[in-house]
Write a protein that holds these residues in place. Structure first.
Motif: not given
Lengths: 97, 417, 998
Positions: B39-40, B44-45, B61-62, B67-68
Motif C-alpha cells: 500500500g503506497a 505506507g510511504l 519495497a512499497v 498509483w501511489l
C-alpha cells in the motif's frame, strides 16, 4: 441511493426507508458462557468484509419494520437478492462461504 | 536527490524546467526485500521513509496496486488535529502533529501544513459537556485546545452563523490552533520522493494476490501481479482493502469498509480562515489554498468497495453547511468523490503485530487517517524494525478486541439522556 | 444603441426585444434570447476574465457549459451575488448586472498579470518545491499571498434569501439531452405510451441543431424540426420535458440527479418560485444523448481573447445573429470547422484563411469553402498569434517549419475535433473504450440499464444516428415493460455536417522546444509544457499528471482539456493513450448550487423539532428551553429577576420542601406485550423480571452485547403479559431497534409484540413531599396510600377523568409519581395538576433542576455519567445485574478480561473541602498535582452542580479504582490553580433514602 426490495412488502423502495444492520448469518450462540474470549471476539467483532458478494442484514425501518437479509455485491453495490430472516443463505456463484 | 528550493526553480526556469529528474524511481522489483509494505498511500510511504531514515532499513519495497497516493490519501479533506480525548489517541495524533510541523523541511517538499486552527462546534448542553471534557484532558496531556464563546468563534471564523435562529444554534466551540490542513498529494509525493531517495523501491501497478508463509508459519513473501517477491517482514497498510489482504494470510480482521464522500466547491477568494467541524450537524469544512471549499460528508450506512456513495449523503452534508454558513447557499459544488474507509469496532486504528510472525498491520483509521500520517508511519516503522510496538502505538493492538480494552472516542461522545 | 456585431437578418432573435444589462458597470444592450456571452460579443466585447494563475486576459472559448474562461459574477442585489457564472450559459434578462473576476484594479489593467511575466518560475507544481524557508514564513507570508492570488470569484457575504425546491420522480425512460438523437429517441419512446422524461440544459432543446446549417430533417431546417418535435412532445401526457435542466449525476441503480434552473433567466422572478430545483429521478432505462464537445487547438498563445471554438462561432452567428469578428480566421484539423467558415462568409464576414493541419482535406465542407473562395492553407499550422487583449493576427507556418506568415484577424476559430460526452456513462460506472481511429473514448461495457446514442456514442452519420435513436427509444420502452407495437417513427434527413476526424495533443509550435505558452487547460493555466514537465518528474499515471499540473481540475472539469492532456502525457511516456488511462468522471457534470442540494432542509426544516404536549404551557410560563436530540425541553422556569442559577436553586429547594412538576414526556416508552414478554425482558435487560409482580416497577439496565451500558429506565409490569418500558430520551429509537433486532432475529420463538408509545403518553412527574396531596384530588380508582401503592409500583386508573398509568417512582429521591396520560390530554392534566400544585407551594421545574436533584441522590444519567465504555459494575449498579440468569444480552461481553480487570474507572462522588468550589464538568483528576505535563489522569468529573439542598457543591466522577478510594484526596488541575477534592460516596442527600416514603 440504493433501491432495495423488501422481501416482506415485496416492493422496491428507496434506501431512505431502510437501515443497514451489519453482516448476516451471525448466529448468537446459546452457550455464550462456554465461549473462550477468542471465540467471543470472533462472534462479536470479526467480519468477512468481502470484496464481492456480502450477506448482510437490513431493516425496513420506515416501512414494515422487519429485519431481512440481502446478498449484495460490494464492488457494484448491486443487490443479488433479498430474503426473509430465518431463510437459509442462498447459494450464489462467486460468493464466499 | 535534487534539492528543491526557490533557487533551484529559478535555475530550472532558465532552461524550461527540463532539468528536473523524476521525483521517485520506478524500478522493477528485486527478488527479495527486508521489508515489503503493501500500500503506497501516505501511511505506507511514510512507514518506508522512516524505516530508511530512522532504522537504516533501506532494502524496502512499497507495493501499490494502483498509483501511489491514489487511495484515501488523495481523497480526504486533509484535516489535521490532535485534540482527542483519550491518552492513547492524543498520544498518537499529537505525535503526528509534532511531525507535521517541520515535515516540509524534513522531506524537502512543501506539504503546505497550514496551522489554521480547527474549530469544533457545540450545539447543545451535551456537546458542551463532551467538548469541555476534551479541553480538560487535552490540557493535562499538553495538547492545545481552548474554549470559545459563540462571539469568539465568529471572530475567528466570520462566515459562521451564530444567530439563535438556526435549528441548532452554536453555543460554543473548541479551537485547536495547531490544527489545520495540509496538501494531501504533496504528502504522498514528498514521502515517496524522500523514501525513493534513500533507496526504497516504490512499485506501482503491482497488485498483491497472496501471501506466502514458511511451514513454521512466519511470512516469507508475497505473490503479486509481477510475480513472487520475497520478504522477511511484510507490513499491510492498505486501508479499506486490509480485510482482503489479511485474509490471504489467514488473519481475519475486525474491520468493515464503508464509502466516505467528500466534495469541493468552485474556487473563490479567501473567505474561510480555518477548519470547522460539527459532529452534531455533520459538517466539516475548510478552504484550500486554491480557494475551493473542501467539505467532508459522512459515510454511507452499508459496506462497499465501490468508491461511490449516495447523493442523499452529500445533500445532508450541504444542508448542514448551509445552516452554519448561509451565505454559501449560492456557491456551487464542483466535484464530489468517494473513498473506502476501514472502520474497527471502536473506530480507533490497529497498528500492531499480528499472530503471523513477520506480518504487521496498520489499518482501521476510519475517516480520520490523514492527520495521523507522519506519526503512524513513524511508529509503524519502529514496530516493524524492532518487532515490537513503539510506546505510542502499543495500545493499538489487535488483542484489544478480545480483551475489551477498547479506545472508543466516539462512544465517549455518545448522545443519550 | 445598436450592437455593432449583430448582423441584420441573421439568427433567431427578435431585434425589437431589447434587453439592457451592465458589465463591469458599463451599460450594454442585448436581445431577448441572448446569453450574456452573445450579448457581449454583439457589442464587440471579448475580454471578460482573467486566468487563475497567470492572470492572462481571457475571452470566450465556447458557447456552452464547457466554458473555462468567461466566468463572471452576476449580481441581482446585495444578498444575491453569484460568483463563477459561465457567461456562455447565463441567459440575459433586463437589468442583469455582471462583473469580471480575479482582477485588480480592473479587467484591462490587472496587476496580477505580473505573474505572467514571472511565469517561468511558476511551472507545474512549483509550490511543492519552495516556500519552505524560513519555516515560519509559510504561515505568515507565503500562504496568505498564495491564497489571495488564487480563487476566482468572490463568495457572497450575505445569507441567500432565495429558496430552492426538490422533487423525486420515477419514469420508464429518462433521456438526457435534447439534440437530434435525444429528441428522436424521445419521439420513438413516447409513442409507445411509456412514461418519458427528457431533460436538456438549454431553454430550447436542439443540441447541435442550434448552429448546424447543413442539416434538414423531415424537409425542415434542423432547428425548426427540433422545435416542432419539442411541441409534439410537450403535447403528450406521458412525456415530461424539463428544459434549463442539467443531468449532473448518475448514481447507483439508475438514479439520475438533475438540477433545474427555474428563475435564473428572469428579470423579476416571482417570490414563490424556487431559484433552482433538484430532481432525483429513478428511471427503468436511461438513454444518454449527451452529444460531444469540441476541442480547441493547442498552440502558442491560443488563449488570447477572440480565439474560440469553431462551433461557438457558428452558434453565435446562426442562433444569435452575432459575428465574433469582422475578419475571422479558421484553424482546424477536421472538416467541421469549414462549415463555420462557410456560414461566416455567407453572412458577409471576411474569412481570410482556413489553416488546416491536414495535407489534403476533402469533403463537402471543404468544397463549399473553396467554392466561396476562402483561401485554404493545407498542411499548415497556426504557431502563434499577435495581440494581447484581443487577437490581431495568426501566425501561419508550414508543418515542417519555414517562414512564419502573419495573417491579420480579429477572431480565430479553432477545432481539433469532437470529444464525446461520456461523463454520465462513466459516472454510471460504465467502462469507456478507446477508439483509436477516432482518437476518442466511447462508451464500452455498461454497468447499468442505460444506452448511449448519437455523438456521445461516436455515431457521426446522421442516418445512422436517427436509426440508432429510434431503436434505443423503442427498446428502452420495451425493456421498461411497455408494448412497442408499430414500427416506430420514420425520419428522412440529409446533412452535410461532419463530426469525424481531428487530433489530440499539442499542435506544431507547441512542441517540447517551443517558447510560448500553449494552453491545454485554460482556466488553470496548464500548458503543454507543464504536462511534459510532470511526466519528466515521474508522473506516469494520468491521475498524477492531473493532480500535479491541475489539468482538468478547474470549474469546467477538463471538458475541453482532458484528452489533450492525456495525449501529450502519452506521447512523452511513449505509451498508447489508453495505456496512460483516462481520469474517472465524477459528479457533478457541471457545478451544482449548494442551495439546490440542501433545498428544503433549512431553518426549522433542517431537522424536525419535537415538542411535548406540555410545551405551550411551559412556553407561556417563560421557560428557557434546551435542545436534547430533536426535542425541545424546558431547562428552567425563571421568575422575574432570576438568572439560571437562582431559578434552579429555587426549583431544587421547592421540590424537596413542597413538590415540583416536571415534564418527562420525552422519555422513550415501549410497550412489551405477549405471553413471553417477561422472558424477553430477561434477555434484554440485566435484571430479573420473571418474579416482578404485576403492579410493580423495577429500574432496568440494558447492555449491548459487548457488555457496556446501553440504556436504562424504569419498567412497570402492568400484567403478566404486559410491561411498560421507559428509555432515555435520546435512546428511545435505538432501544426499540435493539429490541426488535433481537426479537426478530435471535429470539423469534418468543411471542412478544413491541410497540413504541413514546408519542402516545404524556408524562408528568410530580415529585416531593406534597406530591400525593397534589395528585390525590384528581385521581379516581387508585388507592394512593403507601400500603396500597408503595414506592416502585404502577397502577392503571383515571386522572381528571382520563385514563392514566400512574407510576410511583422517583428520580429525585422524594416521594414521587409519574403520571402517564394520553398525550392529547397532557396539557389539560398538567394544568389541573398545576392548579393543585400551587395550593401546596409547589413549582414547575426543568431539566437542570432534575439533573441536580438526581445527582444529589447519586442517580446516574446514561450518556453523561456513562459514556459507552462503562459497565454496570463501574457505576455501582451491580445489584441490578441478575447474576443467576443463564443469559442476557451483554452477559458474556461483560465477562471479558478488561471489563472485569482491576483498575477500571468507577463512579464516585467528589466533595470540595472549601464547600464552595463547583468543579467544571469534564475536568480531569490526578493523584499527584505536582507532576509535569503530560500528567497521568485518573478520572474525570461527569456531573457537577451547586446543591442548594446540601448547601455545598456536589460532583460525580469516574475515577480509576474509585470504589477503593473513599476519603482519598485527589486533585483537579485547572488553568488558574489546582483544586483539591475528596472522594466520597455518590449519595449526597438523604443517604438512608427515607424521603422516598416520607
Amino acid at each position: 441511493m440504493l433501491l432495495i426490495r423488501c422481501p416482506y412488502c415485496e416492493e422496491d423502495r428507496p434506501e431512505l426507508e431502510f437501515r443497514h444492520a451489519g453482516e448476516a448469518h451471525l448466529v448468537r450462540p446459546s452457550n455464550m458462557d462456554a465461549m473462550s474470549d477468542a471465540e467471543f471476539e470472533r462472534f462479536l467483532f470479526i467480519r468477512q468484509n468481502p470484496k464481492g458478494v456480502v450477506f448482510e442484514r437490513w431493516r425496513h425501518v420506515h416501512g414494515c419494520a422487519r429485519f431481512f437479509n440481502a446478498a449484495r455485491d460490494t464492488i457494484t453495490d448491486k443487490f443479488v437478492t433479498t430474503y426473509k430472516a430465518g431463510e437459509p443463505k442462498p447459494t450464489l456463484e462467486g460468493a464466499e462461504e | 536527490m535534487r534539492k528543491f528550493s526557490a533557487f533551484a526553480i529559478a535555475r530550472e526556469a532558465l532552461r524550461g524546467h527540463k532539468g528536473w529528474g523524476v521525483q521517485w524511481a520506478s524500478p522493477e522489483p528485486r527478488s527479495e526485500y527486508d521489508v515489503i509494505i503493501i500500500g503506497a498511500g501516505g501511511h505506507g510511504l511514510a512507514t518506508a521513509y522512516y524505516l530508511a531514515k530512522e532504522h537504516g532499513i533501506t532494502n524496502v519495497a512499497v507495493l501499490e496496486k494502483g498509483w501511489l497516493g491514489g487511495g484515501n490519501t488523495g481523497r480526504n479533506t486533509t484535516i489535521i488535529r490532535s485534540n482527542y480525548l483519550y491518552d492513547e489517541s492524543a498520544g498518537i495524533y499529537d505525535h503526528a502533529l509534532k511531525l507535521w510541523d517541520g515535515l516540509s523541511q524534513d522531506l524537502n517538499y512543501n506539504v503546505m501544513y497550514s496551522a489554521r486552527g480547527v474549530m469544533m462546534l457545540a450545539h447543545n448542553v451535551h456537546d458542551v459537556q463532551v467538548l469541555q471534557r476534551h479541553i480538560h484532558a487535552n490540557r493535562l496531556n499538553g495538547v492545545d485546545n481552548e474554549w470559545l464563546t459563540p462571539e469568539q468563534a465568529k471572530d475567528y471564523c466570520p462566515p459562521l452563523n451564530i444567530s439563535g435562529q438556526t435549528r441548532y444554534p452554536v453555543i460554543g466551540a473548541t479551537l485547536q490552533r495547531r490544527g489545520g490542513t495540509a496538501r494531501h498529494d504533496a504528502v504522498a509525493w514528498g514521502y515517496a520522493r524522500a523514501a525513493s531517495d534513500r533507496g526504497v523501491h516504490i512499485i506501482q501497478n503491482c497488485e498483491v494476490t497472496g501471501t506466502r508463509r514458511a511451514p513454521q508459519g512466519h511470512i516469507i513473501g508475497v505473490d503479486t501481479s509481477k510475480g513472487f517477491i520475497g520478504a522477511k517482514k511484510v507490513g499491510v497498510v492498505a486501508a479499506g482493502h486490509t480485510s482482503v489482504l489479511m485474509e490471504m494470510a489467514d488473519v481475519r480482521m475486525p474491520l468493515e469498509s464503508y464509502p466516505l464522500q467528500a466534495m469541493v466547491s468552485e474556487p473563490v477568494k479567501p473567505v474561510f480562515p480555518c477548519v470547522v467541524m460539527s459532529n452534531t450537524v455533520h459538517a466539516y469544512i475548510s478552504q484550500s489554498d486554491k480557494g475551493e471549499l473542501v467539505i467532508g460528508a459522512g459515510t454511507d450506512q452499508y459496506t462497499s468497495y465501490s468508491q461511490a456513495g449516495g447523493l442523499h449523503i452529500i445533500n445532508h452534508t450541504v444542508d448542514a453547511i448551509c445552516e452554519m454558513f448561509p451565505m454559501f447557499r449560492r456557491m456551487k459544488m464542483l466535484r464530489s468523490w468517494g473513498g473506502i474507509v476501514d472502520v474497527t469496532p471502536d473506530r480507533s486504528p490497529i497498528l500492531a503485530k499480528t499472530p503471523v510472525q513477520g506480518l504487521y498491520v496498520n489499518c482501521g483509521w476510519g475517516t480520520g487517517g490523514f492527520k495521523a500520517t507522519p506519526g503512524s508511519g513513524h511508529v509503524f516503522a519502529h514496530t516493524i524494525a524492532r518487532d515490537e510496538p513503539h510506546r505510542i502505538n502499543a495500545p493499538f493492538t489487535l488483542e484489544r478486541f478480545r480483551t475489551g480494552r477498547l479506545i472508543d472516542e466516539a462512544a465517549a461522545a455518545a448522545v443519550a439522556h | 444603441m445598436s450592437a455593432p456585431y449583430r448582423i441584420a437578418g441573421k439568427g433567431r432573435l427578435t431585434p425589437a426585444r431589447a434587453v439592457r444589462f451592465t458589465f463591469d458597470g458599463k451599460h450594454y444592450a442585448g436581445l431577448e434570447g441572448d446569453t450574456l456571452a452573445s450579448a457581449l460579443l454583439a457589442n464587440g466585447v471579448h475580454l471578460v476574465g482573467r486566468s487563475f494563475k497567470y492572470h492572462r486576459p481571457r475571452g470566450f472559448l465556447s458557447a456552452g457549459a464547457e466554458e473555462p474562461n468567461a466566468l463572471v459574477g452576476v449580481h441581482r442585489d446585495a444578498a444575491r451575488k453569484t460568483p463563477n457564472v459561465r457567461a456562455t450559459v447565463q441567459e440575459l434578462y433586463d437589468g442583469l448586472e455582471a462583473v469580471s473576476q480575479n482582477r485588480w484594479p480592473s479587467l484591462a489593467l490587472d496587476v496580477g498579470a505580473i505573474n505572467d511575466l514571472a511565469s517561468p518560475l511558476f511551472s507545474a507544481g512549483f509550490y511543492y518545491k519552495t516556500f519552505m524557508w524560513p519555516k515560519a514564513a509559510w504561515k505568515r507570508f507565503y500562504e496568505p499571498n498564495i491564497r489571495a492570488a488564487a480563487g476566482l470569484g468572490v463568495a457572497p457575504d450575505q445569507a441567500d434569501p432565495d429558496h430552492y425546491a426538490a422533487r423525486y420522480a420515477h419514469c420508464d425512460v429518462l433521456i438526457v439531452g435534447g439534440g437530434v438523437a435525444g429528441l428522436t429517441a424521445a419521439l420513438a419512446a413516447a409513442e409507445t405510451g411509456a412514461r418519458i422524461m427528457l431533460v436538456d440544459e438549454q431553454a430550447e432543446p436542439a443540441g447541435a441543431l442550434r448552429y448546424e446549417s447543413g442539416t434538414r430533417i423531415d424537409g425542415q431546417d434542423g432547428w425548426d424540426w427540433a422545435q416542432a418535435a419539442v411541441q409534439t412532445l410537450r403535447g403528450m401526457d406521458n412525456v415530461h420535458l424539463l428544459t434549463r435542466t442539467t443531468a449532473f449525476g448518475y448514481y447507483t441503480q439508475n438514479m439520475v440527479a438533475l438540477s433545474e434552473r427555474v428563475t435564473e433567466h428572469l428579470a423579476e422572478p416571482q417570490q414563490d418560485l424556487p431559484r433552482e430545483r433538484l430532481w432525483q429521478v429513478r428511471a427503468k432505462r436511461v438513454i444518454l444523448a449527451t452529444g460531444a464537445i469540441e476541442r480547441h487547438m493547442v498552440f502558442a498563445n491560443n488563449d488570447r481573447p477572440g480565439i474560440m471554438l469553431a462551433s461557438a462561432g457558428r452558434s453565435y452567428l446562426n442562433h444569435h445573429g452575432v459575428a465574433v469578428g469582422r475578419r475571422v480566421g479558421i484553424y482546424t484539423a477536421n472538416d467541421s470547422a469549414y462549415h463555420a467558415a462557410v456560414d461566416l462568409k455567407q453572412a458577409g464576414v471576411d474569412v481570410p484563411a482556413i489553416v488546416d493541419l491536414r495535407d489534403n482535406p476533402q469533403g463537402p465542407g471543404v468544397d463549399a469553402a473553396r467554392a466561396l473562395g476562402i483561401p485554404i492553407h493545407a498542411g499548415r499550422a497556426v504557431v502563434g498569434v499577435a495581440g494581447r487583449q484581443r487577437v490581431t493576427a495568426m501566425n501561419v507556418q508550414a508543418k515542417g517549419g519555414g517562414a512564419v506568415n502573419p495573417i491579420p484577424v480579429d477572431a480565430l476559430l479553432t477545432s481539433a475535433g469532437w470529444t464525446p460526452s461520456v461523463h454520465l456513462f462513466s459516472q454510471s460506472r460504465g467502462k469507456v473504450a478507446y477508439d483509436d481511429a477516432g482518437k476518442r473514448f466511447l462508451p464500452g461495457v455498461g454497468a447499468q440499464d442505460c444506452v448511449s446514442i448519437g455523438a456521445c456514442n461516436g455515431t457521426d452519420d446522421l442516418d445512422d444516428l436517427l436509426s440508432e435513436a429510434i431503436k434505443a427509444g423503442r427498446e428502452a420502452a420495451k425493456a421498461a415493460g411497455i408494448a412497442t407495437g408499430r414500427a416506430g417513427p420514420k425520419l428522412k434527413a440529409t446533412s452535410s455536417e461532419s463530426w469525424s476526424g481531428g487530433m489530440i495533443g499539442a499542435g506544431p509550435g507547441a512542441d517540447a522546444d517551443s517558447k510560448g505558452k500553449a494552453f491545454v487547460d485554460f482556466q488553470n493555466d496548464v500548458t503543454a509544457k507543464d504536462i511534459r514537465q510532470a511526466v519528466r518528474e515521474g508522473m506516469q499515471s494520468i491521475e498524477h499528471v492531473k493532480r500535479f499540473t491541475t489539468n482538468g481540475m478547474a470549474t469546467d472539469q477538463g471538458k475541453t482539456s482532458n484528452l489533450h492532456g492525456l495525449a501529450i502525457a502519452a506521447e512523452m511516456l511513449g505509451k498508447a493513450v489508453p495505456a496512460v488511462g483516462l481520469t474517472t468522471f465524477r459528479a457533478p457534470y457541471t457545478p451544482v448550487t449548494f442551495g439546490a442540494l440542501a433545498n428544503y432542509s433549512r431553518g426549522d426544516q433542517f431537522d424536525p423539532t419535537r415538542r411535548t404536549a406540555i410545551h405551550p404551557w411551559a412556553e407561556a410560563k417563560g421557560a428557557v428551553f434546551e435542545d436534547v436530540g430533536q426535542w425541545k425541553r424546558a431547562r428552567y422556569f425563571p421568575r422575574a429577576g432570576e438568572d439560571m442559577f437562582a431559578a434552579v436553586n429555587r426549583e431544587c429547594r421547592t421540590v424537596r420542601e413542597a413538590a415540583g412538576l416536571f415534564d418527562a414526556s420525552t422519555l422513550g416508552k415501549i410497550e412489551v406485550v405477549g405471553p413471553d414478554a417477561a422472558s424477553f425482558m430477561e434477555l434484554l435487560y440485566t435484571n430479573p423480571w420473571q418474579k416482578l409482580e404485576p403492579g410493580r416497577c423495577r429500574y432496568g439496565i440494558m447492555l449491548r452485547e459487548d457488555g457496556f451500558i446501553y440504556d436504562d429506565g424504569v419498567v412497570g409490569r402492568l400484567a403478566p403479559d404486559r410491561s411498560h418500558v421507559t428509555t432515555t430520551t435520546g435512546g428511545a429509537a435505538r432501544v426499540l431497534n435493539h429490541m426488535e433486532d433481537y426479537l426478530q432475529t435471535e429470539f423469534p420463538h418468543l411471542k412478544v409484540y413491541l410497540t413504541s408509545v413514546s408519542e402516545q403518553w404524556a408524562v408528568i412527574a410530580v415529585q416531593g413531599p406534597k406530591s400525593r396531596e397534589i395528585i390525590a384530588p384528581l385521581v379516581e380508582g387508585i388507592d394512593l396510600s403507601d400500603a396500597a401503592m408503595p414506592h416502585m409500583s404502577v397502577r392503571e386508573g383515571k386522572i381528571c377523568g382520563v385514563p392514566t398509568r400512574l407510576f410511583r417512582m422517583s428520580f429525585t429521591g422524594e416521594r414521587g409519581f409519574e403520571v402517564n396520560v394520553p398525550a392529547d390530554y397532557g396539557q389539560a392534566v398538567w394544568e389541573a395538576l398545576w392548579a393543585e400544585a400551587e395550593k401546596h407551594g409547589a413549582c414547575a421545574y426543568g431539566t437542570e433542576a432534575m439533573h441536580v436533584l438526581r445527582a444529589e441522590k447519586g442517580y446516574i444519567i446514561v450518556g453523561q455519567d456513562t459514556d459507552g465504555t462503562a459497565t454496570a459494575s463501574d457505576v455501582g449498579l451491580d445489584w441490578a445485574v441478575g447474576k443467576k440468569k443463564a443469559d442476557f444480552v451483554g452477559k458474556r461481553g461483560m465477562a471479558r478480561p478488561d471489563l472485569v480487570a482491576a483498575g477500571r474507572k468507577q463512579l464516585v462522588g467528589l466533595r470540595s473541602p472549601d464547600g464552595k468550589t463547583v468543579l467544571e464538568e469534564g475536568a480531569h483528576l490526578v493523584a499527584d498535582p505536582n507532576q509535569k505535563v503530560p500528567m497521568t489522569m485518573i478520572g474525570h468529573v461527569t456531573s457537577s452542580y451547586w446543591s442548594e439542598n446540601c448547601g455545598h457543591p456536589i460532583a460525580l466522577a469516574m475515577v480509576v479504582d474509585g470504589h477503593n478510594r473513599m476519603g482519598e484526596k485527589l486533585f483537579v488541575p485547572m488553568p488558574n490553580g489546582t483544586i483539591e477534592v475528596e472522594v466520597t460516596g455518590t449519595v449526597f442527600f438523604d443517604e438512608t433514602g427515607e424521603r422516598l416514603h416520607g
